[in-house]
Design a protein around this motif. Structure first.
Motif, PDB file in Angstrom:
ATOM      1  N   PHE A 136      -8.998  23.353  24.285  1.00 14.81           N
ATOM      2  CA  PHE A 136      -7.956  22.981  23.672  1.00 14.81           C
ATOM      3  C   PHE A 136      -7.977  21.584  23.783  1.00 14.81           C
ATOM      4  O   PHE A 136      -7.329  20.773  22.846  1.00 14.81           O
ATOM      5  N   LEU A 139      -8.715  19.179  20.708  1.00 13.74           N
ATOM      6  CA  LEU A 139      -7.746  18.566  19.651  1.00 13.74           C
ATOM      7  C   LEU A 139      -7.239  17.474  20.069  1.00 13.74           C
ATOM      8  O   LEU A 139      -7.010  16.325  19.234  1.00 13.74           O
ATOM      9  N   MET A 160      -4.615  17.782  14.322  1.00 12.83           N
ATOM     10  CA  MET A 160      -4.996  19.176  14.473  1.00 12.83           C
ATOM     11  C   MET A 160      -4.250  19.954  15.432  1.00 12.83           C
ATOM     12  O   MET A 160      -4.293  19.052  16.634  1.00 12.83           O
ATOM     13  N   GLU A 162      -4.330  23.481  15.854  1.00  6.70           N
ATOM     14  CA  GLU A 162      -4.895  24.941  15.960  1.00  6.70           C
ATOM     15  C   GLU A 162      -6.445  24.826  16.079  1.00  6.70           C
ATOM     16  O   GLU A 162      -6.967  23.714  15.611  1.00  6.70           O
ATOM     17  N   ILE A 163      -7.048  25.946  16.600  1.00  8.62           N
ATOM     18  CA  ILE A 163      -8.503  26.138  16.317  1.00  8.62           C
ATOM     19  C   ILE A 163      -8.683  27.569  15.598  1.00  8.62           C
ATOM     20  O   ILE A 163      -8.151  28.592  16.064  1.00  8.62           O
ATOM     21  N   LYS A 197      -2.271  25.383  19.584  1.00  7.80           N
ATOM     22  CA  LYS A 197      -2.195  24.599  21.068  1.00  7.80           C
ATOM     23  C   LYS A 197      -1.097  24.431  21.644  1.00  7.80           C
ATOM     24  O   LYS A 197      -0.042  24.180  20.921  1.00  7.80           O
ATOM     25  N   PRO A 219     -11.388  22.639  14.206  1.00  7.50           N
ATOM     26  CA  PRO A 219      -9.859  22.357  14.359  1.00  7.50           C
ATOM     27  C   PRO A 219      -9.146  22.388  12.998  1.00  7.50           C
ATOM     28  O   PRO A 219     -10.013  22.369  12.211  1.00  7.50           O
ATOM     29  N   ASN A 221      -5.115  21.942  10.850  1.00  6.53           N
ATOM     30  CA  ASN A 221      -3.687  21.467  11.171  1.00  6.53           C
ATOM     31  C   ASN A 221      -2.899  22.645  10.824  1.00  6.53           C
ATOM     32  O   ASN A 221      -3.211  23.439  10.130  1.00  6.53           O
TER      33      ASN A 221
END
Length: 221
Positions: A136, A139, A160, A162-163, A197, A219, A221
């Motif tokens: 993470f 990001l 961004m 989150e993944i 994250k 990634p 958002n």
């Protein structure tokens, strides 16, 4: 020096990291902006999964990569010749920025035949068990890269946080924190898992256990 708004808008504005833009087309351009991008991507990022590459694009079917020469010149002297691999990746040195801004990049083909594009990408994950922060931190790098490249326009580009992991079959990702607590995420109907994250996971000994490696991840958002 601020980079062009073309770069800021097209390279990192999309939710997907896979982006491309025509960075330079012509026989001769200033090397300063390319040098700055390479320096930031190489020396100011922490994730081993974040990758940028300048690639040669050939628009004339009669021209091969091997026909194209790219070199750096300053005050009439050649200071470096680019290495172009079979995939079109261009390797050039990172110079001190004050020197780069006095340096010109040349090609031996005209602007209608060849161009140079910047590709940003993520490198495939290499293990089913990975430290959460190792994944993470990507990001942080992307958000920092965006901010530096876009300058004042970065306020228009979402961060961004989150993944998104995509699989080719049902799968799970289990997050195990430093206290031994676990949280398991399962794929949805499209074989996707989205994980945010979290600061406490970034700062502790937290791990990700994949039931299978994702076919892609990006990634969002």
């Amino acid at each position: 020096m601020k980079l062009s708004t073309v770069f800021a808008a097209s390279a990192l504005i999309s939710s997907s990291l896979f982006s491309q833009f025509s960075y330079a087309e012509g026989r001769s351009i200033e090397y300063g902006e390319m040098n700055q991008v390479r320096d930031i991507a190489t020396n100011q990022t922490k994730s081993k999964y974040f990758k940028t590459a300048f690639k040669l694009t050939v628009n004339n079917p009669d021209i091969k990569f091997s026909d194209v020469k790219v070199w750096l010149e300053r005050e009439g002297q050649v200071i470096a010749n680019a290495v172009i691999d079979k995939e079109g990746n261009i390797s050039l040195p990172i110079l001190p920025q004050d020197e780069a801004e006095k340096t010109m990049l040349h090609t031996n083909k005209n602007k209608d035949d060849v161009g140079i594009s910047l590709y940003t990408d993520v490198i495939p994950l290499d293990s089913a068990l990975l430290k959460y922060s190792d994944v993470f931190v990507l990001l942080d790098d992307i958000n920092g890269f965006t901010e530096q490249m876009a300058g004042g326009f970065s306020m228009f580009i979402p961060s961004m946080d989150e993944i998104k992991f995509t699989f080719d079959a049902p799968a799970t990702i289990t997050v195990k924190d430093s206290k031994g607590k676990t949280k398991t995420y399962k794929t949805d109907d499209e074989f996707v898992i989205e994980i945010p994250k979290k600061k406490r996971w970034m700062q502790s000994d937290t791990w990700l256990q994949f039931s299978a490696l994702p076919t892609r991840y990006e990634p969002i958002n």
